[in-house]
Enzyme design. Structure first.
Site, short mmCIF file in Angstrom:
data_model
loop_
_atom_site.label_atom_id
_atom_site.label_comp_id
_atom_site.label_asym_id
_atom_site.label_seq_id
_atom_site.Cartn_x
_atom_site.Cartn_y
_atom_site.Cartn_z
N GLU A 91 -3.97 54.71 78.74
CA GLU A 91 -5.10 55.18 79.54
C GLU A 91 -4.66 55.82 80.85
O GLU A 91 -3.66 55.42 81.43
CB GLU A 91 -5.97 53.98 79.95
N CYS A 104 -4.68 57.46 88.16
CA CYS A 104 -4.07 56.15 87.96
C CYS A 104 -3.42 56.20 86.58
O CYS A 104 -4.11 56.39 85.58
CB CYS A 104 -5.17 55.09 88.01
N CYS A 111 1.87 45.27 78.10
CA CYS A 111 2.58 44.68 79.23
C CYS A 111 3.02 43.28 78.85
O CYS A 111 2.34 42.61 78.08
CB CYS A 111 1.63 44.62 80.44
N CYS A 115 -0.48 38.21 83.11
CA CYS A 115 -1.44 37.80 84.14
C CYS A 115 -2.77 37.38 83.47
O CYS A 115 -3.27 38.08 82.58
CB CYS A 115 -1.69 38.93 85.14
N CYS A 118 -5.91 39.94 83.28
CA CYS A 118 -5.67 41.36 83.01
C CYS A 118 -5.76 41.70 81.52
O CYS A 118 -5.13 41.03 80.68
CB CYS A 118 -4.30 41.75 83.55
N CYS A 332 -8.00 48.60 84.37
CA CYS A 332 -6.79 48.29 83.62
C CYS A 332 -6.89 47.84 82.16
O CYS A 332 -7.24 46.70 81.89
CB CYS A 332 -6.12 47.13 84.33
N1 SAH Z 1 1.69 45.68 86.68
C1 SAH Z 1 1.36 46.22 87.95
C2 SAH Z 1 0.36 47.36 87.94
C3 SAH Z 1 -0.82 47.30 87.02
S1 SAH Z 1 -2.37 46.67 87.40
C4 SAH Z 1 0.89 45.13 88.87
O1 SAH Z 1 0.75 43.99 88.42
O2 SAH Z 1 0.70 45.37 90.05
C5 SAH Z 1 -3.01 47.28 88.87
C6 SAH Z 1 -3.74 46.18 89.65
O3 SAH Z 1 -4.95 45.74 89.00
C7 SAH Z 1 -2.89 44.94 89.83
O4 SAH Z 1 -3.00 44.49 91.14
C8 SAH Z 1 -3.52 43.98 88.86
O5 SAH Z 1 -3.20 42.65 89.17
C9 SAH Z 1 -4.98 44.33 89.00
N2 SAH Z 1 -5.84 43.86 87.93
C10 SAH Z 1 -5.57 43.69 86.62
N3 SAH Z 1 -6.62 43.23 85.95
C11 SAH Z 1 -7.62 43.09 86.86
C12 SAH Z 1 -8.97 42.65 86.79
N4 SAH Z 1 -9.51 42.24 85.64
N5 SAH Z 1 -9.71 42.65 87.91
C13 SAH Z 1 -9.17 43.07 89.09
N6 SAH Z 1 -7.90 43.49 89.22
C14 SAH Z 1 -7.13 43.50 88.12
#
Ligand code: SAH
Length: 352
Positions: A91, A104, A111, A115, A118, A332
């Site tokens: 995406e 973005c 990944c 987390c 995510c 994301c």
């Molecule tokens: N892997 C990298 C970049 C990808 S995500 C990282 O972890 O920074 C970009 C941002 O969106 C990150 O800060 C991630 O933690 C956040 N993110 C992912 N899923 C999310 C969600 N459901 N709600 C809010 N932020 C989210």
């Protein structure tokens, strides 16, 4: 994957062309065409016909295909789902900010960071993206939308520092004066906190903005939502951030997803203030985007506002991220996830 000229620097393309008996000036011609999004060598009308044929046999040009395109009716955000040459999908989101059009982009297919909040990590890591596949997301978003792109954030699917070499090469390519020429100061790279890679990045002294996905004031909370914290606890991560600032003089941007009852109390904010003392930082507070598969809920608006005020009273600037594209699954990994689920539902439907 076959060798791809679009992942090469102009100098490397020059070496390939030299081997083929071509003069030095051809490197710039080929590089420029590729970085304008040429889909075939036939378009490269200033190259001799014989060279066009030779190149197309040896170095096929890949162009991603649009599988889905969703445009927000609210704010003009456009989300693309691209199909790559091997059939995998990633995406890209185009956001229209007052300071410029921002893409973005994704750095990996899936990944492996795990987390808890995510959507990108739910199916694990499929593979890392090649430099040209990151470049293509910027290039073809610009071509398809007709909107000039001035800013890039590496905040899509994947962990950019887990694909370090390809990401560094992508940055060099997209920054090239004969290519898209996007300034490093207009690029943000977001990481979940891979400490050794943050140190490696610091050594390069790039002018980009490093965003660190902190999401918690301490290990007790961070351990429960980010498995990476077991490998690199928050104390080590914050020490790496201090080293990064000392090496680059670039203020760090911290991402903080506000999760109801998990990390959003005023005591949590006060703990952050204590732990970040002396480190120039900016906080991006992101109300959690709810992911279907997760029990975590977003904090209330009032809780976010209280948290923001508490940080600011403690001398840390904090902004609440405007949520763009809320009507088009624009956070994301959600669109890819939806598409993959639909495809597998269709497959199991067929086999019954
Ligand atoms: N892997 C990298 C970049 C990808 S995500 C990282 O972890 O920074 C970009 C941002 O969106 C990150 O800060 C991630 O933690 C956040 N993110 C992912 N899923 C999310 C969600 N459901 N709600 C809010 N932020 C989210």
């Amino acid at each position: 994957m076959t060798e791809n000229l679009k992942s090469m620097t102009q100098q490397e393309i020059g070496a390939v062309l030299k081997e083929m008996g071509q003069p030095a000036f051809r490197a710039k011609q080929v590089f420029t065409w590729l970085h304008k999004g040429a889909g075939s060598y036939e378009e490269m009308t200033n190259l001799p016909q014989s060279l066009r044929v030779q190149l197309s046999e040896k170095y096929p040009i890949c162009v991603p295909q649009v599988v889905r395109r969703q445009e927000s009716q609210r704010d003009g955000t456009i989300k693309y789902l691209w199909k790559l040459s091997d059939g995998n999908c990633v995406e890209t989101v185009l956001m229209r900010y007052h300071y410029g059009n921002t893409v973005c982009i994704s750095s990996e297919v899936g990944c492996r960071m795990g987390c808890a909040f995510c959507a990108s990590t739910l199916g694990g890591l499929v593979r890392r993206l090649e430099p040209c596949e990151m470049l293509d997301q910027v290039l073809f978003t610009q071509i398809d939308s007709g909107l000039p792109i001035s800013h890039i954030v590496l905040m899509g699917i994947g962990e950019p520092l887990d694909n370090f070499d390809n990401v560094m090469r992508f940055l060099e390519l997209v920054n090239s004066p004969d290519g898209m020429n996007i300034s490093m100061r207009h690029i943000s790279l977001s990481t979940c906190g891979l400490v050794p890679k943050i140190d490696e990045l610091a050594k390069r002294k790039l002018q980009l903005t490093l965003s660190v996905s902190l999401h918690a004031p301490n290990d007790a909370v961070r351990d429960t939502i980010m498995p990476v914290n077991k490998a690199y606890p928050s104390e080590e991560l914050l020490a790496a951030c201090r080293r990064y600032y000392a090496a680059t003089s670039r203020r760090i941007s911290f991402e903080y997803a506000m999760i109801k009852g998990v990390n959003d109390s005023e005591e949590n904010a006060r703990e952050l203030i204590r732990r970040l003392k002396g480190l120039p930082a900016h906080f991006n507070l992101i109300p959690l985007n709810h992911v279907e598969e997760s029990p975590l809920e977003p904090s209330s608006r009032a809780a976010v506002a209280r948290f923001q005020k508490c940080l600011e009273d403690g001398g840390i600037t904090a902004t609440v991220r405007r949520t763009l594209g809320g009507d088009i699954d624009a956070s994301c990994g959600q669109l890819r996830r939806k598409y993959t689920k639909e495809k597998s539902a269709a497959r199991s439907g067929n086999s019954e």
